[in-house]
Enzyme design. Structure first.
Site, mmCIF file in Angstrom:
data_model
loop_
_atom_site.group_PDB
_atom_site.id
_atom_site.type_symbol
_atom_site.label_atom_id
_atom_site.label_comp_id
_atom_site.label_asym_id
_atom_site.label_seq_id
_atom_site.Cartn_x
_atom_site.Cartn_y
_atom_site.Cartn_z
ATOM 1 N N HIS A 46 0.866 -1.184 0.136
ATOM 2 C CA HIS A 46 -0.048 -0.118 0.019
ATOM 3 C C HIS A 46 0.909 1.239 -0.023
ATOM 4 O O HIS A 46 1.029 2.056 1.076
ATOM 5 C CB HIS A 46 -0.970 -0.136 1.453
ATOM 6 N N SER A 49 -1.022 4.611 0.619
ATOM 7 C CA SER A 49 -1.568 4.817 2.223
ATOM 8 C C SER A 49 -0.189 5.315 2.824
ATOM 9 O O SER A 49 -0.374 6.028 3.863
ATOM 10 C CB SER A 49 -2.090 3.638 2.580
ATOM 11 N N LYS A 218 -3.871 10.944 -0.115
ATOM 12 C CA LYS A 218 -3.168 9.512 -0.477
ATOM 13 C C LYS A 218 -2.108 9.732 -1.686
ATOM 14 O O LYS A 218 -2.519 10.276 -2.676
ATOM 15 C CB LYS A 218 -4.598 8.638 -0.952
ATOM 16 N N SER A 319 -22.747 -12.663 36.818
ATOM 17 C CA SER A 319 -23.022 -13.920 36.299
ATOM 18 C C SER A 319 -21.796 -14.842 36.066
ATOM 19 O O SER A 319 -21.595 -15.962 36.043
ATOM 20 C CB SER A 319 -23.580 -13.667 34.766
ATOM 21 N N GLU A 340 -17.668 -6.370 23.855
ATOM 22 C CA GLU A 340 -16.865 -7.223 23.873
ATOM 23 C C GLU A 340 -15.618 -7.330 22.852
ATOM 24 O O GLU A 340 -14.472 -7.679 23.076
ATOM 25 C CB GLU A 340 -17.637 -8.715 23.407
ATOM 26 N N HIS A 390 -21.546 -19.929 30.721
ATOM 27 C CA HIS A 390 -22.701 -20.020 30.210
ATOM 28 C C HIS A 390 -22.938 -20.755 28.904
ATOM 29 O O HIS A 390 -23.274 -20.243 27.711
ATOM 30 C CB HIS A 390 -23.702 -18.852 29.970
ATOM 31 N N ASP A 398 -32.768 -19.625 29.810
ATOM 32 C CA ASP A 398 -32.410 -18.133 29.085
ATOM 33 C C ASP A 398 -32.272 -18.275 27.656
ATOM 34 O O ASP A 398 -32.377 -17.196 26.715
ATOM 35 C CB ASP A 398 -30.869 -17.767 29.537
ATOM 36 N N GLN A 402 -28.362 -17.044 24.423
ATOM 37 C CA GLN A 402 -27.251 -16.994 25.683
ATOM 38 C C GLN A 402 -26.498 -18.458 25.533
ATOM 39 O O GLN A 402 -25.621 -18.317 26.374
ATOM 40 C CB GLN A 402 -28.190 -16.930 27.016
ATOM 41 N N ARG A 448 -22.990 -22.926 33.504
ATOM 42 C CA ARG A 448 -23.667 -22.421 34.220
ATOM 43 C C ARG A 448 -24.382 -22.944 35.568
ATOM 44 O O ARG A 448 -24.141 -22.444 36.727
ATOM 45 C CB ARG A 448 -24.924 -21.726 33.606
#
EC number: 2.2.1.1
Length: 596
Positions: A46, A49, A218, A319, A340, A390, A398, A402, A448
């Site tokens: 690249h 870039s 660029k 949990s 997450e 879980h 659940d 889940q 669980r």
């Protein structure tokens, strides 16, 4: 205020002299030449870039950043994370949207764990700001006041396929960064003097991270290619490259180099090798406790053994029981909220250069969202530990959203990743301890519902060593389980014993690496008959892992019991039976194998 007036008010260290500015411009030109030559020699890369950020790189590496060139992994060095498809040493690259999360982990470690002077710089393209993970990281950095973090947006207007949504509307990027609580500067990314000044100003800011929004082009410095579409990811033709290199070389005024500033050596010494629990597991055979809770207790126990153990969670601490660690060591607990992707990236940053032993926990089902980050962690050979609770239909009421039924398959694809699937509290504590000392990524799969302790505190566990729980010379079938299904296998063994049918029961403990020796020897002792039973989909799970392990032996037959279809909500024991992985189904499978 005019630029000249603003510059005059800055201290001398923020105003490089004319000679230094010339060298920095020449360094940028040399970087462009290197990128053109390197991409031409490999017919890949690249260069356009690279060219847009050449001045940024020149100023950072030869004027702003503090580091030892001869010791790139020195803990006191400033950190640099590059998510613009170029190489760097701490984390794997070639992805977009993850660099800032990793930089957040490095900055958090520097500010709150190391309490050191090193700073963290992350260079991003404007194109990757379309990734949601960037804004997860922006929110995280602002919330935790990471004033040792600088994010640079290289706004060169163009992406892979054409112009980006905001193009060169710099004010849009500025408003977005400010809305997320960042101190923000807008700068001409071609102006090395202005870059020197804003980076110095960033070093004076307290309680806020800093964003530098740099307007660039660029293919900067390459006639007819600069700011042109359809040149992304394309090396220049050799003849054209030679002419462009000659043009750039003609603009270089000096052969002088600049040495980087040396780092401030104030990082604490860290020892995260051979971390041991201070006492054996404190459980008795017959006790009932969920492995997810045993995992939380084990983390707190490990935290007592070593003060570089940290835990991250994604707003699931009550949990996953990471709240136990949080209560004991709140200063070493990082709440990442419902993000997450960013949680895994932050963990990667925290664990880089061996500064912490990082455990990140959430529901295993939610980790599918972070698979891109997990994959990069594997490519980086990072030593992070991920806990997924879980798992399987045993989650119960659940429901399907889940229930992690794909997680084993996901982590089996990660190079050098160790997968622990402990059955009871004792084996869970050993899994946590072993993961803390293992090389490479580790995944601990927890359950669980409460399960009975079946191992004594004195039982020893090792990575890649299964446990044979039932065996005798009369065994006819080997039944292999892990986690919740071990109890179903034991219940099936008890019932079959009443019918004078003997089966061998194996608890895998680690799914990767498998204990192939024990599996094959047990299969040969039971006339080549194996049944695997798992609370997971068949694709990529225990059954397929065992099949691969014994595939070269034509005398071994494997029958797999696994969850099929989309599960419903219900009681744990009802769902285990409904989806064919209960003791009743194991008994049927054993009898069918014996008939055949």
């Amino acid at each position: 205020m005019a630029d000249a007036e603003a510059s005059a008010e800055l201290p001398e260290e923020a105003r490089p002299d004319g000679g230094t500015l010339r060298v920095l411009r020449d360094m940028a030109s040399r970087l462009r030449i290197h990128s053109i030559r390197a991409t031409c020699s490999t017919s890949s890369g690249h260069p356009t870039s690279c060219s847009s950020s050449a001045e940024i790189m020149s100023v950072l590496f030869f004027y702003i950043m503090r580091y030892k060139q001869s010791d790139p992994e020195n803990p006191d060095n400033d950190r640099f994370v590059l998510a613009k498809r170029l190489s760097f040493v701490d984390v794997a690259t070639g992805w977009l949207g993850q660099g800032l999360g990793v930089a957040c982990g490095m900055a958090y470690t520097g500010k709150y764990f190391d309490r050191a002077s090193y700073r963290v710089f992350c260079l991003m393209s404007d194109g990757e700001s379309s990734e949601g993970s960037v804004w997860e990281a922006m929110a995280f950095a602002s919330y935790y006041s990471l004033d040792n973090l600088v994010a640079i947006f290289d706004v060169n207007r163009l992406g892979h396929s054409g112009a980006l949504p905001a193009e060169h509307c710099i004010d849009i990027y500025q408003r977005r960064c400010e809305a997320f609580g960042w101190n923000t500067y807008v700068v001409d990314g071609r102006d090395v003097e202005a870059l020197c000044q804003v980076f110095w100003q960033a070093s004076q800011v307290k309680h806020k991270p800093t964003a530098v929004v740099a307007k660039t082009f660029k293919g900067r410095g390459t006639p007819s290619i600069e700011d042109a579409e359809s040149w992304h990811g394309k090396p220049m033709p050799r003849e054209r490259a030679d002419a462009i290199i000659k043009l750039i070389e003609s603009q270089i005024e000096t052969s002088r180099n600049l040495d980087p500033q040396l780092p401030i050596e104030d990082s604490p010494e860290v020892n995260i090798t051979d971390v041991r629990m201070t006492s054996p597991p404190d459980y008795r055979v017959g006790d009932k406790i969920a492995t997810r809770k045993a995992c939380g207790l084990a983390l707190a126990k490990l935290g007592y053994a070593n003060d570089r153990v940290i835990v991250l969670d994604g707003d699931t601490k009550y949990s996953t029981f990471s709240e136990i660690f949080n209560k004991e060591y709140p200063e070493r607990f990082i709440e990442c909220f419902m993000a997450e992707q960013n949680m895994v990236s932050v963990a990667l940053g925290c664990a880089s250069r061996g500064r912490t032993i990082a455990f990140a926990s959430t529901f295993a089902a939610f980790l599918t969202r972070a698979f891109d980050q997990i994959r990069i962690g594997g490519l980086s050979e990072s030593n992070i530990n991920i806990i997924g609770s879980h798992c399987g239909v045993s989650v119960g009421e659940d429901g399907a959203s889940q229930m992690a039924l794909e997680d084993i398959a996901m982590f089996r694809t990660i190079p050098k990743c160790t997968i622990f699937y402990p059955t009871d509290a004792v084996s869970t504590e050993h899994a946590v301890s072993l993961a803390a000392n293992a090389k490479g990524m580790c995944f601990i799969r927890t359950t669980r519902p409460e399960t009975m302790v079946i191992y004594t505190p004195q039982e020893r566990f090792e990575i890649g060593q299964a446990k044979v729980l039932r065996h005798c010379v009369s065994d006819k079938v080997t039944v292999i389980g892990a986690g919740i299904t071990v109890y179903e296998a034991l219940a099936a063994a008890d019932e079959l014993l009443k019918q004078d049918i003997f089966i061998r029961v194996i608890d895998l403990f680690t799914i990767k690496p498998l204990d192939v020796t024990t599996i094959i020897s047990s299969a040969k002792a039971t006339e080549g008959r194996i049944i695997t039973v798992e609370d997971h989909y068949p694709q990529g799970g225990i059954g397929e892992a065992v099949c691969a392990a014994v595939s070269m032996d034509p005398d071994i037959q494997v029958h797999s019991l696994a969850v099929s279809g989309v599960p419903q909500s219900g009681k744990s024991e009802e769902l285990l039976d409904m989806y064919g992985i209960s003791a009743r189904h194991i008994i049927v499978a054993v009898k069918c194998m014996l008939l055949n």
